[in-house]
Design a protein around this motif. Structure first.
Motif, mmCIF file in Angstrom:
data_model
loop_
_atom_site.group_PDB
_atom_site.id
_atom_site.type_symbol
_atom_site.label_atom_id
_atom_site.label_comp_id
_atom_site.label_asym_id
_atom_site.label_seq_id
_atom_site.Cartn_x
_atom_site.Cartn_y
_atom_site.Cartn_z
ATOM 1 N N GLN A 24 7.613 86.373 -6.463
ATOM 2 C CA GLN A 24 7.134 87.396 -7.378
ATOM 3 C C GLN A 24 6.161 86.804 -8.393
ATOM 4 N N ASP A 28 2.299 88.452 -9.299
ATOM 5 C CA ASP A 28 2.240 89.293 -10.489
ATOM 6 C C ASP A 28 0.812 89.703 -10.794
ATOM 7 N N ASP A 51 9.364 90.042 -16.581
ATOM 8 C CA ASP A 51 9.588 91.289 -15.861
ATOM 9 C C ASP A 51 10.990 91.833 -16.119
ATOM 10 N N ARG A 52 11.298 92.957 -15.478
ATOM 11 C CA ARG A 52 12.583 93.621 -15.725
ATOM 12 C C ARG A 52 13.761 92.743 -15.323
ATOM 13 N N GLU A 125 9.636 97.749 -18.811
ATOM 14 C CA GLU A 125 9.576 97.254 -17.437
ATOM 15 C C GLU A 125 9.047 95.825 -17.381
ATOM 16 N N ARG A 126 8.045 95.540 -18.201
ATOM 17 C CA ARG A 126 7.395 94.238 -18.134
ATOM 18 C C ARG A 126 6.678 93.947 -19.446
#
Length: 618
Positions: A24, A28, A51-52, A125-126
């Protein structure tokens, strides 16, 4: 305090399939650095993405806990949750960093600072952090860097949902619920959140033993719809109500402080974006946003002041994709206004209570084999202080597929705040903008789960706004130079995840007004440490059980009013157990060794804090 509610909100949660942490990180999208989507590994600026999954794994109690000690970031808070906080990025002032929520500025139109304490982690969320001046992309305020917060998004298909509830020391309670539903074209996300607690005594001077409590409650909504392959629209909204108690305030006409101080109000932002693919290599985006912040101060039961900050903004951007890069042309408009009322006999009215700004910008990014080049240029026209042009130029060379060397130069500025220009107290309408020139160089490495970056920076700031200690009238006389090194890196494997951030900086005075007795060239800027660090470690003991810890360390700081605030080291512990695919139990201990320390001289911090919670996902 607001009436306490014992809530359990039941709804649906975004569980979505997350990729492995290492994979991930490589994919990103970093949209804040150059105001356009880029892979984080391609951005020349020093960035951090939270991130979450990171947010949930950290079990952080607030965005302040989540950001504290990250590379280049120091945060000071004057007491328990909900009290005033200040963000210092790369040693710059607390109003030198731009904070956005879904692209909408939330810096106060009065002071220029940001009420980070009001942003709920449950709705995020981010978070993307970009260090270093970004004025050529965003205009005023981004001398230290940019923090962009993205609220939670709807799932691509299907419906998921969940609920979380927890309880901790000091009668703290937290409840949240969220729902996500949608198909390939339409996505919807909504969340509710609530937190309250008795807190702790805010100041050391108050020996009554009373606690300063807090309460926050709010909601978030996001909706997007794709009309066809070329047109998509999205809207987002966030609202947070808050109330908090604090100490040491002076009622109107009083010469002695009271410890019965309450602040209450709300923060809300609304944003929308229309994306149109005009040609295969030409995309147009139209954005609009609105922001409100209200603060009411009550001293000894009487309303002392009410201040409201409002902002409207619109933007138009054209993005042209090339074979080896992208070009961007854009224009944006911003209007700020303030409403103010005070019971103090010494407070006047705002001589001018609004301002507007028009900015035109152009950006480019190119890749030529192992060479990468980026540049940007922006011109702003502010209705109160005039024109300003800023720019940036960056270059990187890819030594290997996994290593890069690069350097950049950039300029930035900070328009004087409305409260300094035309506020109700000491003002100076002749203030100039604060300006900055920044040089930095970096080495970056990324391979097989390993990440590392070393950044060296030198930021010179001219026309810093100082304040006469006798009259509180602001003026431009000061200069500062902030040099430093940021070292960050980590390993993200199947079971072990670790991140380390070290910051060494020298935020020093270069020239200071003679009216500040005892402050000389070479002295450190107030409230900033020369060195600080954060270390996060998480380990998957079994497939359904994980443990983790966070260490925050900081050196001493020069306190406001003189003296030194001692350094500190604080350890947090956490664990989580996935009982079933739907149920997770979690627990944490903040300040596990009950360390006594201060972030702001004279103000207390949280002693050992224990919390446990349960999360339902389905």
């Amino acid at each position: 305090m607001l009436h306490k509610k014992n809530l359990l909100w039941l709804a649906l949660v975004v569980a979505g399939g997350a990729q492995a942490q290492g994979d991930q990180r490589l994919s990103d999208l970093q949209v804040t650095a150059n105001r356009l989507p880029q892979s984080q590994s391609d951005v020349l600026a020093s960035t951090t993405v939270i991130d979450r999954d990171d947010i949930e794994r950290s079990q952080a109690g607030s965005i302040i806990d989540l950001l504290q000690g990250r590379a280049g970031i120091e945060i000071a808070q004057s007491g328990p949750p909900g009290t005033l906080s200040s963000l210092f990025m790369r040693g710059t002032e607390s109003d030198h960093s731009l904070v956005l929520v879904d692209g909408v500025r939330i810096n106060s139109a009065t002071s220029g600072g940001t009420s980070l304490e009001m942003l709920p982690l449950e709705a995020i969320e981010r978070i993307e952090i970009v260090r270093g001046p970004r004025a050529a992309a965003y205009g005023a305020d981004a001398i230290g860097g940019v923090i962009q917060v993205f609220t939670r998004r709807g799932a691509a298909t299907g419906t998921q949902g969940g609920l979380k509830a927890s309880a901790g020391s000091d009668s703290t309670q937290r409840q949240s619920a969220w729902v996500a539903t949608g198909d390939d074209d339409t996505r919807l996300n909504a969340s509710l959140f609530h937190r309250d607690g008795d807190g702790f005594n805010a100041t050391q001077a108050d020996d009554s033993g009373e606690r300063d409590g807090f309460e926050r409650a709010g909601a978030q909504l996001g909706l997007s719809h794709r009309f066809n392959d070329d047109v998509e629209v999205s809207v987002n909204a966030l609202r947070q109500n808050f109330e908090g108690e604090y100490d040491n305030c002076y009622p109107a006409g009083a010469f002695t402080p009271t410890q019965d101080c309450v602040t209450k109000g709300y923060l809300q932002s609304f944003g929308g974006q229309l994306d149109v693919q005009l040609q295969p290599d030409w995309q147009m985006s139209i954005t609009a946003g609105h922001f409100d912040e209200q603060r009411e101060e009550r001293y000894a039961g009487e309303r002392q002041s009410l201040i409201e900050s409002h902002r409207d903004e619109v933007g138009l951007q054209h993005r042209f994709t090339r074979d080896n890069g992208v070009d961007v042309l854009g224009i944006d408009y911003r209007h700020d206004s303030v409403d103010f009322d005070s019971a103090s006999p010494y407070a006047g009215d705002y001589v001018r209570d609004s301002r507007e700004n028009i900015g035109i910008y152009a950006m480019m990014q190119r890749t030529y084999g192992a060479h990468e080049v980026s540049g940007s240029l922006r011109h702003d026209d502010d209705s109160l202080f005039g024109d300003e042009t800023t720019g940036s130029l960056g270059y990187a060379y890819r030594l290997t597929p996994y290593q890069r060397l690069g350097a950049s130069v950039s300029t930035a500025y900070k328009a004087p705040n409305l409260i300094d220009l035309y506020g109700p107290y000491g003002t100076n309408p002749d203030l100039d903008a604060e300006t900055a020139e920044n040089l930095e160089a970096f080495w970056a490495y990324e391979r097989d789960g390993w990440q590392g970056r070393v950044t060296v920076f030198d930021n010179r700031i001219d026309d810093l706004i100082g304040y006469d200690p006798m009259t509180s009238i602001p003026y431009n006389v000061d200069e500062a130079r902030i040099r430093g090194v940021e070292i960050s890196g980590g390993w993200h494997g199947e079971k072990l995840s670790t991140n380390l951030a070290l910051t060494f900086q020298d935020p020093e005075v270069r020239r200071w007004s003679d009216s500040y007795a005892g402050i000389e060239k070479g002295d450190r800027l107030l409230q900033r440490a020369n060195r600080f660090a954060r270390w996060d470690v998480d380990y998957q003991v079994f497939p359904d059980w994980s443990v983790g810890t966070t260490l925050n360390v900081s050196g001493d700081r020069i306190a406001y009013g003189g003296g030194t605030t001692a350094g500190y080291g604080v350890v947090d512990l956490r664990t989580a157990w996935q009982v079933t695919s739907m149920i997770e139990l979690s627990a944490k201990v903040e300040n596990a060794f009950d360390k006594g320390y201060q972030l702001v001289d004279g103000y207390n911090t949280q002693d050992r804090y224990v919390e446990g919670g349960v999360t339902l996902r389905f």
